[in-house]
Write a protein that holds these residues in place. Sequence first.
Motif, PDB file in Angstrom:
ATOM      1  N   LEU A 157       0.824  -1.211   0.000  1.00  0.00           N
ATOM      2  CA  LEU A 157       0.000   0.000   0.000  1.00  0.00           C
ATOM      3  C   LEU A 157       0.859   1.261   0.000  1.00  0.00           C
ATOM      4  O   LEU A 157       0.573   2.211  -0.741  1.00  0.00           O
ATOM      5  CB  LEU A 157      -0.936   0.001   1.206  1.00  0.00           C
ATOM      6  CG  LEU A 157      -2.140  -0.914   1.119  1.00  0.00           C
ATOM      7  CD1 LEU A 157      -2.953  -0.820   2.397  1.00  0.00           C
ATOM      8  CD2 LEU A 157      -3.010  -0.560  -0.067  1.00  0.00           C
ATOM      9  N   ILE A 204       0.760   3.926  -3.091  1.00  0.00           N
ATOM     10  CA  ILE A 204       0.190   5.259  -2.857  1.00  0.00           C
ATOM     11  C   ILE A 204       1.254   6.351  -2.966  1.00  0.00           C
ATOM     12  O   ILE A 204       1.064   7.352  -3.657  1.00  0.00           O
ATOM     13  CB  ILE A 204      -0.513   5.300  -1.487  1.00  0.00           C
ATOM     14  CG1 ILE A 204      -1.750   4.405  -1.533  1.00  0.00           C
ATOM     15  CG2 ILE A 204      -0.902   6.722  -1.116  1.00  0.00           C
ATOM     16  CD1 ILE A 204      -2.409   4.179  -0.197  1.00  0.00           C
ATOM     17  N   LYS A 205       2.390   6.161  -2.307  1.00  0.00           N
ATOM     18  CA  LYS A 205       3.437   7.194  -2.295  1.00  0.00           C
ATOM     19  C   LYS A 205       4.346   7.143  -3.528  1.00  0.00           C
ATOM     20  O   LYS A 205       4.966   8.140  -3.867  1.00  0.00           O
ATOM     21  CB  LYS A 205       4.294   7.065  -1.036  1.00  0.00           C
ATOM     22  CG  LYS A 205       3.557   7.406   0.227  1.00  0.00           C
ATOM     23  CD  LYS A 205       3.247   8.870   0.265  1.00  0.00           C
ATOM     24  CE  LYS A 205       2.649   9.240   1.595  1.00  0.00           C
ATOM     25  NZ  LYS A 205       2.374  10.660   1.683  1.00  0.00           N
ATOM     26  N   LYS A 206       4.451   5.979  -4.158  1.00  0.00           N
ATOM     27  CA  LYS A 206       5.292   5.755  -5.333  1.00  0.00           C
ATOM     28  C   LYS A 206       6.732   6.238  -5.140  1.00  0.00           C
ATOM     29  O   LYS A 206       7.244   7.039  -5.916  1.00  0.00           O
ATOM     30  CB  LYS A 206       4.681   6.421  -6.567  1.00  0.00           C
ATOM     31  CG  LYS A 206       3.365   5.833  -6.968  1.00  0.00           C
ATOM     32  CD  LYS A 206       2.819   6.478  -8.211  1.00  0.00           C
ATOM     33  CE  LYS A 206       1.471   5.873  -8.506  1.00  0.00           C
ATOM     34  NZ  LYS A 206       0.777   6.538  -9.571  1.00  0.00           N
ATOM     35  N   TYR A 241      -0.743  -0.085 -10.402  1.00  0.00           N
ATOM     36  CA  TYR A 241      -1.217   0.599  -9.201  1.00  0.00           C
ATOM     37  C   TYR A 241      -2.384  -0.168  -8.579  1.00  0.00           C
ATOM     38  O   TYR A 241      -2.394  -0.436  -7.376  1.00  0.00           O
ATOM     39  CB  TYR A 241      -1.632   2.023  -9.567  1.00  0.00           C
ATOM     40  CG  TYR A 241      -2.261   2.798  -8.446  1.00  0.00           C
ATOM     41  CD1 TYR A 241      -1.478   3.351  -7.442  1.00  0.00           C
ATOM     42  CD2 TYR A 241      -3.637   2.998  -8.401  1.00  0.00           C
ATOM     43  CE1 TYR A 241      -2.053   4.066  -6.412  1.00  0.00           C
ATOM     44  CE2 TYR A 241      -4.214   3.710  -7.377  1.00  0.00           C
ATOM     45  CZ  TYR A 241      -3.425   4.253  -6.390  1.00  0.00           C
ATOM     46  OH  TYR A 241      -4.002   4.951  -5.371  1.00  0.00           O
ATOM     47  N   ILE A 247      -2.481  -2.104  -4.883  1.00  0.00           N
ATOM     48  CA  ILE A 247      -3.502  -1.729  -3.900  1.00  0.00           C
ATOM     49  C   ILE A 247      -4.302  -2.967  -3.492  1.00  0.00           C
ATOM     50  O   ILE A 247      -4.514  -3.229  -2.303  1.00  0.00           O
ATOM     51  CB  ILE A 247      -4.428  -0.635  -4.465  1.00  0.00           C
ATOM     52  CG1 ILE A 247      -3.676   0.679  -4.634  1.00  0.00           C
ATOM     53  CG2 ILE A 247      -5.661  -0.450  -3.590  1.00  0.00           C
ATOM     54  CD1 ILE A 247      -3.304   1.366  -3.349  1.00  0.00           C
TER      55      ILE A 247
END
Length: 79
Positions: free
Chosen positions: A26, A30-32, A55, A59
């Motif tokens: 996650l 989300i932050k990549k 992505y 997730i």
Amino acid sequence: MKGVFLIRAISYSDSFLFLIVGLYFLFGAIKKPNWFWNNRKNTRFRNFFGDRHAYAFYIIAGIICIGLGLFRLLQEFIF
């Protein structure tokens, strides 16, 4: 008696491992961060499936891992 505690400790550890892996997925999706999103294997995966699908995969994989870890952890306390 020590064997029972060892089995429970192993069971708890794999539950926490699922939780940690889920949070890792996650966080990475989300932050990549560069170390996650642009490593060699992930770049190959993203080039094959596309950024949006990669992505979504991370997730979903993160949610499944967290759910599995919570389920196994709660299963130890309930039963």
